[in-house]
Design an enzyme around this catalytic site. Structure first.
Site, PDB file in Angstrom:
ATOM      1  N   HIS A  82       3.930  21.451  65.586  1.00  0.00           N
ATOM      2  CA  HIS A  82       5.068  20.580  65.260  1.00  0.00           C
ATOM      3  C   HIS A  82       5.408  19.846  66.553  1.00  0.00           C
ATOM      4  O   HIS A  82       5.242  20.404  67.639  1.00  0.00           O
ATOM      5  CB  HIS A  82       6.335  21.372  64.932  1.00  0.00           C
ATOM      6  CG  HIS A  82       6.306  22.158  63.678  1.00  0.00           C
ATOM      7  ND1 HIS A  82       5.782  23.411  63.597  1.00  0.00           N
ATOM      8  CD2 HIS A  82       6.796  21.871  62.456  1.00  0.00           C
ATOM      9  CE1 HIS A  82       5.938  23.863  62.369  1.00  0.00           C
ATOM     10  NE2 HIS A  82       6.546  22.969  61.649  1.00  0.00           N
ATOM     11  N   ASP A  85       7.430  21.985  68.864  1.00  0.00           N
ATOM     12  CA  ASP A  85       6.774  23.169  69.441  1.00  0.00           C
ATOM     13  C   ASP A  85       6.204  22.878  70.803  1.00  0.00           C
ATOM     14  O   ASP A  85       6.258  23.689  71.715  1.00  0.00           O
ATOM     15  CB  ASP A  85       5.554  23.609  68.613  1.00  0.00           C
ATOM     16  CG  ASP A  85       5.886  23.908  67.188  1.00  0.00           C
ATOM     17  OD1 ASP A  85       7.046  24.214  66.917  1.00  0.00           O
ATOM     18  OD2 ASP A  85       4.959  23.832  66.363  1.00  0.00           O
ATOM     19  N   ASP A 269      -2.343  27.354  54.444  1.00  0.00           N
ATOM     20  CA  ASP A 269      -1.604  28.066  55.479  1.00  0.00           C
ATOM     21  C   ASP A 269      -1.747  29.540  55.141  1.00  0.00           C
ATOM     22  O   ASP A 269      -1.176  30.039  54.150  1.00  0.00           O
ATOM     23  CB  ASP A 269      -0.129  27.640  55.517  1.00  0.00           C
ATOM     24  CG  ASP A 269       0.101  26.535  56.546  1.00  0.00           C
ATOM     25  OD1 ASP A 269      -0.898  26.024  57.095  1.00  0.00           O
ATOM     26  OD2 ASP A 269       1.267  26.198  56.800  1.00  0.00           O
ATOM     27  N   ASP A 280      10.411  34.241  53.204  1.00  0.00           N
ATOM     28  CA  ASP A 280       9.122  33.878  53.792  1.00  0.00           C
ATOM     29  C   ASP A 280       8.864  34.745  55.031  1.00  0.00           C
ATOM     30  O   ASP A 280       9.275  34.375  56.121  1.00  0.00           O
ATOM     31  CB  ASP A 280       9.238  32.386  54.169  1.00  0.00           C
ATOM     32  CG  ASP A 280       7.924  31.728  54.423  1.00  0.00           C
ATOM     33  OD1 ASP A 280       6.884  32.341  54.156  1.00  0.00           O
ATOM     34  OD2 ASP A 280       7.941  30.572  54.887  1.00  0.00           O
ATOM     35  N   ASP A 312      -0.642  30.462  59.681  1.00  0.00           N
ATOM     36  CA  ASP A 312       0.809  30.217  59.778  1.00  0.00           C
ATOM     37  C   ASP A 312       1.491  31.580  59.586  1.00  0.00           C
ATOM     38  O   ASP A 312       2.092  31.862  58.552  1.00  0.00           O
ATOM     39  CB  ASP A 312       1.224  29.218  58.694  1.00  0.00           C
ATOM     40  CG  ASP A 312       2.664  28.756  58.860  1.00  0.00           C
ATOM     41  OD1 ASP A 312       3.349  29.267  59.762  1.00  0.00           O
ATOM     42  OD2 ASP A 312       3.099  27.895  58.081  1.00  0.00           O
TER      43      ASP A 312
HETATM   44  C1  XUL Z   1       7.605  26.780  56.709  1.00  0.00           C
HETATM   45  C2  XUL Z   1       6.220  26.485  57.055  1.00  0.00           C
HETATM   46  C3  XUL Z   1       6.020  25.483  58.122  1.00  0.00           C
HETATM   47  C4  XUL Z   1       5.023  24.434  57.787  1.00  0.00           C
HETATM   48  C5  XUL Z   1       4.941  23.309  58.762  1.00  0.00           C
HETATM   49  O1  XUL Z   1       7.784  27.746  55.755  1.00  0.00           O
HETATM   50  O2  XUL Z   1       5.301  27.050  56.522  1.00  0.00           O
HETATM   51  O3  XUL Z   1       5.688  26.172  59.273  1.00  0.00           O
HETATM   52  O4  XUL Z   1       3.748  24.995  57.690  1.00  0.00           O
HETATM   53  O5  XUL Z   1       6.157  22.708  58.990  1.00  0.00           O
HETATM   54 CO    CO Z   2       3.259  26.629  56.555  1.00  0.00          CO
END
Ligand code: XUL
Ligand code: CO
Length: 419
Positions: A82, A85, A269, A280, A312
């Protein structure tokens, strides 16, 4: 400065980057990627507790160098970021040069970049879906800067996750207005991508809720309908996250199958949730069965195009040591690598494909083909049933047999080395 020189990550048992599987190396199949946000930025805070990790990288430059050193040490080739980041809250252009230098030095590529449109207070009520057009405009500016950087770094994709593109209560929300704003935003972005000649894929990452109560990009089916309404279904694909799939009441293989069926599949992800928690948790993948079923679908569809498996995921808050970052990633990588071997085995034997083919073979007969090609009307079909006294006999779906077969394939392994 080396941050990880005293750490020797545990060896891979299943992930052999150069090993050929169905004609491609494992590395080419999986396109595994490390994300900057969880691994190098997150300090171990949660809703109830403060930072607990003491990382040796302090400045943004050190963080970037640590990130690339870590990826190289894991023998991986991709990363994701991001804007915030890598640049902290400063201009992205200040760190793009350093990222390019590290990429070149270590032969690492950018799987995707993305803009964080959730953290800054201006996005409290959404970014593209904000009631204030100046917030919409600020989001345009931020995404433009991040896409420009992604383009400069030859990113394979650009991701949009609409973390605050949703609502908290109907009572203060004009949903039709917000959805049209989102459509406008995505159309503008697609036009800009073509204008600058960015060859990567634009990906939308569905998630049903968190942080908002309801997010507009709820799941793959929802994203498809939205894109179609705005004539954008050829411009975007999806980045499917395992834990987002489960939060929406689906599974990762369900979301992947849905995307493949609509030519929308882009990237993954890779993580998993906890079945007892409704948020999450972003845990490293350890469920081989889920990933075997997912890879089976991906391989049957010809594999990734521009996407890959982006880890992720974050280590648990009690996993305090730098070593734990390695164990987390190795766990995820080994899960996915073993799943690839399993899925390849499933494909090589052809057994499941044969079961599915037989299950649908009626549609290969003249009768089936006439229905599907539109040659028979509703009435003709009805008359056919009446005249020929059609009375189809139910057949077994063989689910337990298939699950037993899959379990045996998943369990088959070489001797497990002690860590
Ligand atoms: C949020 C998530 C983020 C996206 C990118 O739940 O998964 O990290 O992958 O913004
Ligand atoms: Co994500």
């Amino acid at each position: 400065m080396n941050f990880f020189q005293n750490i020797q990550p545990t060896e891979y048992q299943f992930y052999k980057p150069k090993q050929l599987v169905l004609g491609k190396t494992m590395e080419e199949h999986l396109r595994l990627s490390v994300c900057f946000w969880h691994t190098f930025c997150w300090q171990g805070t949660d809703m109830f507790g403060k930072s607990v990790f003491e990382r040796p990288w302090k400045t943004k430059e050190e963080k970037i160098r640590a990130g690339f050193e870590f990826i190289e040490k894991l023998s991986l080739k991709y990363y994701t970021f991001h804007d915030v980041d890598v640049a902290d809250e400063g201009p992205l252009e200040e760190v793009v040069g350093l990222m390019a230098e590290e990429m070149e030095k270590r032969q690492i590529e950018l799987l995707w970049g993305t803009a964080n449109l959730t953290g800054h207070p201006r996005y409290l009520a959404g970014a593209a879906t904000n009631p204030d057009p100046y917030v919409f405009a600020s989001a345009v500016h931020q995404v433009k800067e991040t896409l420009d950087a992604t383009h400069q770094l030859n990113g394979h994709n650009y991701v949009l996750w609409g973390g605050r593109e949703g609502y908290e209560t109907h009572l203060n929300t004009d949903m039709a207005q917000e959805l049209n704003q989102l459509g406008r935003f995505l159309s503008l972005l697609a036009d800009y991508k073509h204008k600058i000649g960015f060859k990567g894929t634009l990906l939308i990452e569905p998630k049903p809720h968190e942080p908002t109560k309801h997010q507009y990009d709820f799941d793959v089916a929802n994203v498809y309908a939205f894109l179609q309404k705005h004539g954008l279904e050829k411009e975007y694909k999806v980045n499917i996250e395992c834990n987002h799939a489960t939060l929406s009441g689906h599974t990762l293989p369900h979301e992947v199958a849905y995307a493949i069926a609509h030519d929308l599949f882009g990237s993954i992800d890779a993580n998993q949730g906890d079945p007892l928690l409704g948020w999450d948790t972003d845990q490293f993948p350890s469920d081989i069965n889920t990933y075997t079923q997912t890879l089976y679908l991906i391989l049957l569809n010809g594999g990734f195009q521009s996407g890959g498996f982006n880890l992720d995921a974050k280590v648990r808050r009690q996993s305090l040591d730098l070593e734990d970052l390695f164990y987390g990633h190795v766990l995820g990588i080994e899960t996915i690598a073993k799943a690839l071997l399993n899925a390849a085995h499933l494909i090589e034997t052809g057994h499941l494909q044969e079961i599915v083919r037989k299950r649908y073979q009626g549609w290969e007969t003249d009768f089936g083909k006439q229905i599907m090609s539109g040659k028979m009307s509703f009435e003709t079909i009805s008359n056919y049933v009446k005249t020929n006294k059609i009375n189809p006999k139910p057949v077994s779906g063989r689910q337990e047999y298939i699950e037993l077969y899959l379990n045996r394939i998943n369990a088959e392994h070489e001797d497990v080395a002690l860590i």
